[in-house]
Design a protein around this motif. Structure first.
Motif, PDB file in Angstrom:
ATOM      1  N   LEU A   1       0.828  -1.204   0.000  1.00 42.29           N
ATOM      2  CA  LEU A   1       0.000   0.000   0.000  1.00 42.29           C
ATOM      3  C   LEU A   1       0.870   1.265   0.000  1.00 42.29           C
ATOM      4  O   LEU A   1       1.703   1.442   0.873  1.00 42.29           O
ATOM      5  N   LEU A   2       0.658   2.133  -1.005  1.00 38.03           N
ATOM      6  CA  LEU A   2       1.464   3.350  -1.100  1.00 38.03           C
ATOM      7  C   LEU A   2       0.726   4.564  -0.562  1.00 38.03           C
ATOM      8  O   LEU A   2       1.336   5.534  -0.133  1.00 38.03           O
ATOM      9  N   SER A   3      -0.587   4.544  -0.654  1.00 40.71           N
ATOM     10  CA  SER A   3      -1.360   5.647  -0.068  1.00 40.71           C
ATOM     11  C   SER A   3      -2.761   5.167   0.225  1.00 40.71           C
ATOM     12  O   SER A   3      -3.255   4.200  -0.366  1.00 40.71           O
ATOM     13  N   ASN A   4      -3.385   5.851   1.169  1.00 38.19           N
ATOM     14  CA  ASN A   4      -4.727   5.442   1.586  1.00 38.19           C
ATOM     15  C   ASN A   4      -5.464   6.677   2.101  1.00 38.19           C
ATOM     16  O   ASN A   4      -5.112   7.216   3.138  1.00 38.19           O
ATOM     17  N   GLN A   5      -6.464   7.118   1.351  1.00 33.76           N
ATOM     18  CA  GLN A   5      -7.236   8.313   1.717  1.00 33.76           C
ATOM     19  C   GLN A   5      -8.672   7.909   2.005  1.00 33.76           C
ATOM     20  O   GLN A   5      -9.272   7.127   1.262  1.00 33.76           O
ATOM     21  N   LEU A   6      -9.210   8.472   3.069  1.00 27.23           N
ATOM     22  CA  LEU A   6     -10.586   8.129   3.426  1.00 27.23           C
ATOM     23  C   LEU A   6     -11.325   9.373   3.893  1.00 27.23           C
ATOM     24  O   LEU A   6     -10.810  10.142   4.696  1.00 27.23           O
ATOM     25  N   TYR A   7     -12.511   9.545   3.351  1.00 29.85           N
ATOM     26  CA  TYR A   7     -13.380  10.620   3.837  1.00 29.85           C
ATOM     27  C   TYR A   7     -14.691   9.970   4.259  1.00 29.85           C
ATOM     28  O   TYR A   7     -15.340   9.292   3.473  1.00 29.85           O
ATOM     29  N   SER A   8     -15.057  10.164   5.534  1.00 31.30           N
ATOM     30  CA  SER A   8     -16.290   9.558   6.031  1.00 31.30           C
ATOM     31  C   SER A   8     -17.416  10.588   6.052  1.00 31.30           C
ATOM     32  O   SER A   8     -17.227  11.725   6.472  1.00 31.30           O
ATOM     33  N   GLN A   9     -18.588  10.154   5.601  1.00 33.96           N
ATOM     34  CA  GLN A   9     -19.760  11.039   5.571  1.00 33.96           C
ATOM     35  C   GLN A   9     -20.590  10.938   6.848  1.00 33.96           C
ATOM     36  O   GLN A   9     -21.720  11.430   6.876  1.00 33.96           O
ATOM     37  N   VAL A  10     -20.042  10.294   7.871  1.00 32.45           N
ATOM     38  CA  VAL A  10     -20.822  10.021   9.085  1.00 32.45           C
ATOM     39  C   VAL A  10     -21.564  11.249   9.611  1.00 32.45           C
ATOM     40  O   VAL A  10     -22.754  11.184   9.912  1.00 32.45           O
ATOM     41  N   LYS A  11     -20.873  12.385   9.676  1.00 31.03           N
ATOM     42  CA  LYS A  11     -21.503  13.604  10.221  1.00 31.03           C
ATOM     43  C   LYS A  11     -22.691  14.034   9.368  1.00 31.03           C
ATOM     44  O   LYS A  11     -23.706  14.499   9.879  1.00 31.03           O
ATOM     45  N   LEU A  12     -22.542  13.880   8.056  1.00 30.41           N
ATOM     46  CA  LEU A  12     -23.597  14.300   7.122  1.00 30.41           C
ATOM     47  C   LEU A  12     -24.904  13.545   7.369  1.00 30.41           C
ATOM     48  O   LEU A  12     -25.993  14.107   7.274  1.00 30.41           O
TER      49      LEU A  12
ATOM     50  N   GLY B   1     -30.890   4.938  22.492  1.00 31.32           N
ATOM     51  CA  GLY B   1     -30.709   6.397  22.455  1.00 31.32           C
ATOM     52  C   GLY B   1     -29.345   6.839  21.972  1.00 31.32           C
ATOM     53  O   GLY B   1     -28.942   7.980  22.176  1.00 31.32           O
ATOM     54  N   LEU B   2     -28.610   5.937  21.311  1.00 30.71           N
ATOM     55  CA  LEU B   2     -27.279   6.308  20.820  1.00 30.71           C
ATOM     56  C   LEU B   2     -27.387   6.868  19.409  1.00 30.71           C
ATOM     57  O   LEU B   2     -28.332   6.559  18.693  1.00 30.71           O
ATOM     58  N   SER B   3     -26.402   7.653  19.018  1.00 30.07           N
ATOM     59  CA  SER B   3     -26.496   8.249  17.684  1.00 30.07           C
ATOM     60  C   SER B   3     -25.850   7.343  16.634  1.00 30.07           C
ATOM     61  O   SER B   3     -25.196   6.350  16.949  1.00 30.07           O
ATOM     62  N   TYR B   4     -26.021   7.712  15.391  1.00 34.95           N
ATOM     63  CA  TYR B   4     -25.496   6.966  14.244  1.00 34.95           C
ATOM     64  C   TYR B   4     -24.018   7.290  14.049  1.00 34.95           C
ATOM     65  O   TYR B   4     -23.642   8.452  14.227  1.00 34.95           O
ATOM     66  N   PRO B   5     -23.147   6.365  13.683  1.00 36.01           N
ATOM     67  CA  PRO B   5     -23.414   4.947  13.467  1.00 36.01           C
ATOM     68  C   PRO B   5     -23.366   4.190  14.796  1.00 36.01           C
ATOM     69  O   PRO B   5     -22.445   4.360  15.594  1.00 36.01           O
ATOM     70  N   GLY B   6     -24.344   3.355  15.001  1.00 35.04           N
ATOM     71  CA  GLY B   6     -24.566   2.766  16.309  1.00 35.04           C
ATOM     72  C   GLY B   6     -23.549   1.750  16.786  1.00 35.04           C
ATOM     73  O   GLY B   6     -23.301   1.650  17.994  1.00 35.04           O
ATOM     74  N   GLY B   7     -22.968   0.964  15.869  1.00 36.10           N
ATOM     75  CA  GLY B   7     -22.097  -0.144  16.278  1.00 36.10           C
ATOM     76  C   GLY B   7     -20.990   0.271  17.244  1.00 36.10           C
ATOM     77  O   GLY B   7     -20.925  -0.220  18.373  1.00 36.10           O
ATOM     78  N   PRO B   8     -20.127   1.211  16.819  1.00 37.66           N
ATOM     79  CA  PRO B   8     -19.030   1.618  17.702  1.00 37.66           C
ATOM     80  C   PRO B   8     -19.524   2.287  18.989  1.00 37.66           C
ATOM     81  O   PRO B   8     -18.927   2.098  20.051  1.00 37.66           O
ATOM     82  N   MET B   9     -20.635   3.037  18.912  1.00 42.77           N
ATOM     83  CA  MET B   9     -21.187   3.700  20.105  1.00 42.77           C
ATOM     84  C   MET B   9     -21.702   2.652  21.096  1.00 42.77           C
ATOM     85  O   MET B   9     -21.501   2.762  22.298  1.00 42.77           O
ATOM     86  N   LEU B  10     -22.395   1.639  20.547  1.00 44.23           N
ATOM     87  CA  LEU B  10     -22.927   0.577  21.418  1.00 44.23           C
ATOM     88  C   LEU B  10     -21.769  -0.172  22.080  1.00 44.23           C
ATOM     89  O   LEU B  10     -21.833  -0.501  23.273  1.00 44.23           O
ATOM     90  N   GLU B  11     -20.713  -0.405  21.323  1.00 44.76           N
ATOM     91  CA  GLU B  11     -19.553  -1.101  21.898  1.00 44.76           C
ATOM     92  C   GLU B  11     -18.996  -0.317  23.085  1.00 44.76           C
ATOM     93  O   GLU B  11     -18.692  -0.881  24.140  1.00 44.76           O
ATOM     94  N   ARG B  12     -18.903   1.005  22.917  1.00 41.64           N
ATOM     95  CA  ARG B  12     -18.363   1.843  23.995  1.00 41.64           C
ATOM     96  C   ARG B  12     -19.265   1.780  25.233  1.00 41.64           C
ATOM     97  O   ARG B  12     -18.801   1.659  26.352  1.00 41.64           O
ATOM     98  N   LEU B  13     -20.574   1.863  25.016  1.00 46.17           N
ATOM     99  CA  LEU B  13     -21.524   1.801  26.136  1.00 46.17           C
ATOM    100  C   LEU B  13     -21.443   0.427  26.825  1.00 46.17           C
ATOM    101  O   LEU B  13     -21.451   0.336  28.063  1.00 46.17           O
ATOM    102  N   ALA B  14     -21.338  -0.632  26.006  1.00 49.20           N
ATOM    103  CA  ALA B  14     -21.313  -1.995  26.552  1.00 49.20           C
ATOM    104  C   ALA B  14     -20.101  -2.230  27.446  1.00 49.20           C
ATOM    105  O   ALA B  14     -20.147  -3.054  28.368  1.00 49.20           O
ATOM    106  N   GLN B  15     -19.012  -1.486  27.172  1.00 48.21           N
ATOM    107  CA  GLN B  15     -17.805  -1.654  27.996  1.00 48.21           C
ATOM    108  C   GLN B  15     -18.055  -1.250  29.448  1.00 48.21           C
ATOM    109  O   GLN B  15     -17.357  -1.685  30.359  1.00 48.21           O
ATOM    110  N   GLN B  16     -19.069  -0.408  29.678  1.00 46.59           N
ATOM    111  CA  GLN B  16     -19.428   0.011  31.050  1.00 46.59           C
ATOM    112  C   GLN B  16     -20.469  -0.942  31.655  1.00 46.59           C
ATOM    113  O   GLN B  16     -20.892  -0.757  32.789  1.00 46.59           O
ATOM    114  N   GLY B  17     -20.947  -1.903  30.856  1.00 44.93           N
ATOM    115  CA  GLY B  17     -22.041  -2.768  31.309  1.00 44.93           C
ATOM    116  C   GLY B  17     -21.578  -3.918  32.190  1.00 44.93           C
ATOM    117  O   GLY B  17     -20.452  -4.403  32.052  1.00 44.93           O
ATOM    118  N   VAL B  18     -22.461  -4.354  33.074  1.00 46.31           N
ATOM    119  CA  VAL B  18     -22.171  -5.506  33.937  1.00 46.31           C
ATOM    120  C   VAL B  18     -22.594  -6.771  33.181  1.00 46.31           C
ATOM    121  O   VAL B  18     -23.777  -6.917  32.849  1.00 46.31           O
TER     122      VAL B  18
END
Ligand code: AMP
Ligand code: MG
Length: 340
Positions: A24-35, A174-191
């Motif tokens: 790999l010589l270059s790798n550019q990424l633009y995410s539209q998540v905020k949009l 009640g988490l915002s989009y994209p949910g997967g990573p947000m849910l993972e973060r919340l779950a880390q606090q879960g019992v």
């Protein structure tokens, strides 16, 4: 051979350059998540418009990052499907037209083959054969892989994809989009163990998945518990994550038993999930097998995997005609084996 890869199948514009010798010589990424965040999901028309704005500048950035010019590129790969038709058309049109203008071959890449082969970009790539678990926002599939283009579908979701289940459940919590990573973060606090959700379709034989009922179980639990309480939401998130992870593990174990393969490759956005990775590692270690994943940024959509697949397929002489064609639906099994 040096290939420019363009990925525009959904809400990420990815452009990368892959060199057969140097990697790999270059790798550019633009995410539209905020949009898309305000809408709680991807709005196809907005996605297409943003790809129109970003693709050409990112190609220029990718060339600059690699210190290359157009004349240093030997082929262009663009994602031709599956995905959102308008979004795909942007990358395909730009890719196909640029290749024509530069006098080099172009190739339309299957997005899921990109995900599936993304672990090949890592220092320790898997050898064939292996079982692949593709877990993304749109797919949950188990595939027996015996070579490039040799893909036998073993089982898939009959309803929601694993990533879709993560996103919908996150919304319920009640988490915002994209949910997967947000849910993972919340779950880390879960019992762990405070709630327990079903492991769908694990009691019956077979390798199909179903995740829509799981989301309903969470919806019912959220209604009947104190959903405004942060700890309760974290505990529910943890139980949901555990249910998905255990379900995926049970089916992967079955697929490995069925095929007799020792290697497991996990790809697609959900494979960035830490609990899934550590649980899968442990299961594979106990069997004496080996597990392979791409680094987290290559689990979600990116141009690097598109450039890699393009390079592999262009170097054996496959190429697209001058027509700009995309396939919003495109079964992985229709791909040709590399030596066919
Ligand atoms: P993809 O369709 O491959 O681009 O992946 C996007 C999907 O992966 C979305 O449904 C995300 O919510 C999901 N996803 C991304 N990161 C994670 C994570 N850490 N845990 C669970 N799901 C995730
Ligand atoms: Mg994807």
């Amino acid at each position: 051979m040096r290939v420019l890869g363009i990925e525009t199948s959904c809400d990420e514009t990815g452009v990368a350059i892959y060199d057969r010798q140097q990697g790999l010589l270059s790798n550019q990424l633009y995410s539209q998540v905020k949009l898309h965040a305000d809408y709680g999901g991807v709005v196809p028309e907005l996605a297409s418009r943003d790809h129109v704005r970003k693709t050409v500048p990112l190609i220029q950035e990718a060339l600059a990052e690699a210190g290359l010019q157009a004349s240093d590129i030997h082929g262009i790969a663009y994602t031709a499907g599956p995905g959102l038709v308008g979004a795909l058309m942007v990358g395909a049109t730009i890719g196909r037209a640029l290749a024509y203008a530069w006098g080099i071959p172009a190739i339309g890449v299957h997005h899921m083959e990109g995900h599936l082969l993304a672990p090949m970009l890592e220092a320790n790539p898997p050898a064939f054969p292996f079982v692949a678990l593709l877990v993304s926002g749109s797919h949950t599939q188990l595939i027996a892989v015996t070579g490039i283009g040799e893909y036998q579908l073993l089982g898939e979701s009959v309803d929601d994809a694993a990533g879709e289940a993560f996103d919908k459940t996150a919304k319920l919590l009640g988490l915002s989009y994209p949910g997967g990573p947000m849910l993972e973060r919340l779950a880390q606090q879960g019992v762990p163990g405070r709630y327990k959700f079903p492991r769908p379709m694990t009691d019956c034989p077979g390798l199909e998945f179903s995740f829509s009922g799981l989301k309903t179980s969470v919806a019912n639990t959220v209604v009947y518990t104190d959903a405004n309480n942060y700890q309760t939401r974290a505990d529910v998130a943890r139980a949901f994550e555990e249910a998905v992870v255990e379900t995926l593990m049970i089916k992967c174990r079955r697929a490995l038993d069925l095929t007799g393969f020792q290697r497991l490759v996990m790809a697609g956005g959900v494979s960035a999930n830490q609990l899934l990775r550590t649980s899968m590692d442990e299961m594979i270690r106990q069997r004496g097998g080996e597990a392979f994943y791409a680094r987290p940024e290559f689990c979600t959509d990116n141009g690097a995997m598109t450039a890699y697949v393009g390079m592999v397929r262009l170097q054996v002489g496959t190429q697209a005609s001058l027509a700009v064609t995309v396939r919003p639906r495109w079964p992985l099994e229709e791909l040709l084996a590399l030596d066919a």
